[in-house]
Design a protein around this motif. Structure first.
Motif, PDB file in Angstrom:
ATOM      1  N   PRO A 167     -15.971  67.912   7.364  1.00 23.30           N
ATOM      2  CA  PRO A 167     -17.130  68.029   6.472  1.00 23.30           C
ATOM      3  C   PRO A 167     -18.091  66.851   6.634  1.00 23.30           C
ATOM      4  N   LEU A 168     -19.386  67.144   6.574  1.00 22.99           N
ATOM      5  CA  LEU A 168     -20.393  66.093   6.673  1.00 22.99           C
ATOM      6  C   LEU A 168     -20.361  65.235   5.417  1.00 22.99           C
ATOM      7  N   ARG A 169     -20.487  63.921   5.614  1.00 23.82           N
ATOM      8  CA  ARG A 169     -20.456  63.005   4.484  1.00 23.82           C
ATOM      9  C   ARG A 169     -21.328  61.789   4.774  1.00 23.82           C
ATOM     10  N   SER A 170     -21.718  61.095   3.711  1.00 26.38           N
ATOM     11  CA  SER A 170     -22.493  59.866   3.855  1.00 26.38           C
ATOM     12  C   SER A 170     -22.024  58.866   2.808  1.00 26.38           C
ATOM     13  N   LYS A 171     -22.263  57.597   3.064  1.00 25.91           N
ATOM     14  CA  LYS A 171     -21.876  56.560   2.104  1.00 25.91           C
ATOM     15  C   LYS A 171     -22.946  56.335   1.047  1.00 25.91           C
ATOM     16  N   GLU A 172     -24.143  56.866   1.285  1.00 27.47           N
ATOM     17  CA  GLU A 172     -25.228  56.689   0.325  1.00 27.47           C
ATOM     18  C   GLU A 172     -26.027  57.978   0.201  1.00 27.47           C
ATOM     19  N   VAL A 173     -26.749  58.079  -0.897  1.00 30.29           N
ATOM     20  CA  VAL A 173     -27.695  59.170  -1.127  1.00 30.29           C
ATOM     21  C   VAL A 173     -28.999  58.542  -1.592  1.00 30.29           C
ATOM     22  N   VAL A 174     -30.105  58.990  -1.027  1.00 34.04           N
ATOM     23  CA  VAL A 174     -31.423  58.583  -1.492  1.00 34.04           C
ATOM     24  C   VAL A 174     -31.997  59.731  -2.316  1.00 34.04           C
ATOM     25  N   ALA A 175     -32.570  59.404  -3.452  1.00 36.18           N
ATOM     26  CA  ALA A 175     -33.142  60.443  -4.314  1.00 36.18           C
ATOM     27  C   ALA A 175     -34.487  59.981  -4.860  1.00 36.18           C
ATOM     28  N   ARG A 176     -35.310  60.965  -5.225  1.00 34.78           N
ATOM     29  CA  ARG A 176     -36.593  60.664  -5.876  1.00 34.78           C
ATOM     30  C   ARG A 176     -36.531  61.167  -7.307  1.00 34.78           C
ATOM     31  N   LEU A 177     -36.816  60.283  -8.246  1.00 36.85           N
ATOM     32  CA  LEU A 177     -36.804  60.661  -9.650  1.00 36.85           C
ATOM     33  C   LEU A 177     -37.835  61.749  -9.927  1.00 36.85           C
ATOM     34  N   ALA A 178     -37.468  62.692 -10.768  1.00 39.29           N
ATOM     35  CA  ALA A 178     -38.414  63.706 -11.212  1.00 39.29           C
ATOM     36  C   ALA A 178     -39.486  63.049 -12.084  1.00 39.29           C
ATOM     37  N   ARG A 179     -40.617  63.695 -12.161  1.00 42.97           N
ATOM     38  CA  ARG A 179     -41.734  63.133 -12.927  1.00 42.97           C
ATOM     39  C   ARG A 179     -41.321  62.891 -14.383  1.00 42.97           C
ATOM     40  N   GLY A 180     -41.574  61.693 -14.862  1.00 43.40           N
ATOM     41  CA  GLY A 180     -41.313  61.363 -16.252  1.00 43.40           C
ATOM     42  C   GLY A 180     -39.887  60.966 -16.558  1.00 43.40           C
ATOM     43  N   VAL A 181     -39.004  60.942 -15.550  1.00 40.36           N
ATOM     44  CA  VAL A 181     -37.598  60.595 -15.763  1.00 40.36           C
ATOM     45  C   VAL A 181     -37.380  59.124 -15.413  1.00 40.36           C
ATOM     46  N   SER A 182     -36.766  58.380 -16.310  1.00 33.96           N
ATOM     47  CA  SER A 182     -36.472  56.974 -16.050  1.00 33.96           C
ATOM     48  C   SER A 182     -35.171  56.850 -15.274  1.00 33.96           C
ATOM     49  N   ILE A 183     -34.981  55.696 -14.650  1.00 33.23           N
ATOM     50  CA  ILE A 183     -33.744  55.486 -13.900  1.00 33.23           C
ATOM     51  C   ILE A 183     -32.544  55.467 -14.853  1.00 33.23           C
ATOM     52  N   ASP A 184     -32.732  54.979 -16.070  1.00 34.37           N
ATOM     53  CA  ASP A 184     -31.626  54.976 -17.033  1.00 34.37           C
ATOM     54  C   ASP A 184     -31.223  56.395 -17.418  1.00 34.37           C
ATOM     55  N   ALA A 185     -32.199  57.270 -17.597  1.00 36.31           N
ATOM     56  CA  ALA A 185     -31.903  58.663 -17.925  1.00 36.31           C
ATOM     57  C   ALA A 185     -31.218  59.360 -16.766  1.00 36.31           C
ATOM     58  N   ALA A 186     -31.686  59.070 -15.562  1.00 37.76           N
ATOM     59  CA  ALA A 186     -31.072  59.674 -14.376  1.00 37.76           C
ATOM     60  C   ALA A 186     -29.629  59.208 -14.222  1.00 37.76           C
ATOM     61  N   ARG A 187     -29.392  57.926 -14.465  1.00 38.82           N
ATOM     62  CA  ARG A 187     -28.028  57.386 -14.367  1.00 38.82           C
ATOM     63  C   ARG A 187     -27.114  58.025 -15.418  1.00 38.82           C
ATOM     64  N   ALA A 188     -27.628  58.199 -16.614  1.00 37.81           N
ATOM     65  CA  ALA A 188     -26.820  58.794 -17.681  1.00 37.81           C
ATOM     66  C   ALA A 188     -26.437  60.227 -17.334  1.00 37.81           C
ATOM     67  N   GLU A 189     -27.384  61.002 -16.810  1.00 41.82           N
ATOM     68  CA  GLU A 189     -27.067  62.378 -16.434  1.00 41.82           C
ATOM     69  C   GLU A 189     -26.074  62.398 -15.280  1.00 41.82           C
ATOM     70  N   LEU A 190     -26.270  61.522 -14.316  1.00 34.56           N
ATOM     71  CA  LEU A 190     -25.375  61.465 -13.155  1.00 34.56           C
ATOM     72  C   LEU A 190     -23.939  61.182 -13.588  1.00 34.56           C
ATOM     73  N   LEU A 191     -23.747  60.186 -14.430  1.00 35.95           N
ATOM     74  CA  LEU A 191     -22.395  59.819 -14.848  1.00 35.95           C
ATOM     75  C   LEU A 191     -21.752  60.903 -15.700  1.00 35.95           C
ATOM     76  N   ALA A 192     -22.579  61.662 -16.420  1.00 33.29           N
ATOM     77  CA  ALA A 192     -22.035  62.727 -17.261  1.00 33.29           C
ATOM     78  C   ALA A 192     -21.669  63.968 -16.450  1.00 33.29           C
ATOM     79  N   ARG A 193     -22.500  64.311 -15.471  1.00 31.57           N
ATOM     80  CA  ARG A 193     -22.312  65.570 -14.740  1.00 31.57           C
ATOM     81  C   ARG A 193     -21.445  65.429 -13.484  1.00 31.57           C
ATOM     82  N   TRP A 194     -21.489  64.274 -12.852  1.00 29.98           N
ATOM     83  CA  TRP A 194     -20.886  64.150 -11.526  1.00 29.98           C
ATOM     84  C   TRP A 194     -19.391  64.458 -11.478  1.00 29.98           C
TER      85      TRP A 194
END
Length: 219
Positions: A167-194
């Protein structure tokens, strides 16, 4: 330095750590795809590995020329995310595997005045076809600003001697925040959903030890 991409402040980097072994973790392609489809914080996401130096052998008319190449491995959506443009050819798509995109400076170095499009080169002995040339102005995301070529992760897997069925894998992921989303909000969703997405997409064929290590990862 300020990244030469549109709205650089919207770009974020995801990484993982396996605490028991104290090593960097991995993101598998299927997990990234599943997370992208279930979340709302990131407008775009791409697997990413930057800064690798690979050995390139030129074939054809310039056969016998060897050059090192500072390389980024990415998912196809990366090019739109960073606003890259081609001066010749095209960027790769999901269906491409043994292909490469090179920068204008690298094209001049190994092909001179020729376009390079359609030429076959060997990347760490793996034959790949040049399908595109990045227009001047984009230098990748590494802090030193160096970039010679961009490849799909399938090329990195082959160059590393890994089986095509791995399977293809990487050690990092680059992402672009959606409009109006803060990095703190993105981190909170990531930790909750991942965790649930990760558990549902563990690649088949992993050993039990590798599976447990994957599930222990901290983002």
């Amino acid at each position: 330095r300020r990244l030469a991409v549109p709205n650089p402040g919207q770009l974020v980097l995801l990484s993982a750590f396996e605490p028991q072994a104290s090593v960097d973790g991995y993101f598998y392609a299927d997990t990234i795809d599943a997370y992208r489809a279930s979340q709302h914080s990131f407008a775009q996401m791409s697997m990413y590995a930057g800064g690798a130096i690979l050995r390139v052998e030129v074939t054809g008319a310039n056969s016998g020329v060897f050059e090192d190449a500072v390389t980024e491995a990415v998912s196809p959506g990366y090019f739109d995310m960073v606003g890259a443009r081609v001066s010749a050819g095209r960027f790769f798509a999901e269906s491409d595997d043994t292909v490469v995109v090179i920068t204008e400076a690298y094209r001049r170095r190994i092909f001179g005045s020729a376009s390079g499009i359609g030429e076959v080169i060997k990347v760490d002995t793996v034959p790949v076809t040049v399908i595109g040339v990045v227009a001047d102005g984009f230098n990748g995301l590494q802090v030193d600003g160096g970039l010679d070529m961009i490849v799909p992760f399938a090329v990195m897997r082959a160059a590393g001697g890994r089986d095509r069925s791995t399977p293809l894998r990487s050690k990092e992921v680059v992402a672009r925040l959606a409009r109006g989303v803060s990095i703190d909000a993105a981190r909170a969703e990531l930790l909750a959903r991942w965790p649930s997405v990760q558990a549902a997409t563990v690649p088949a064929g992993l050993t039990e030890a590798a599976r447990q290590a994957l599930l222990r990862q901290r983002l």
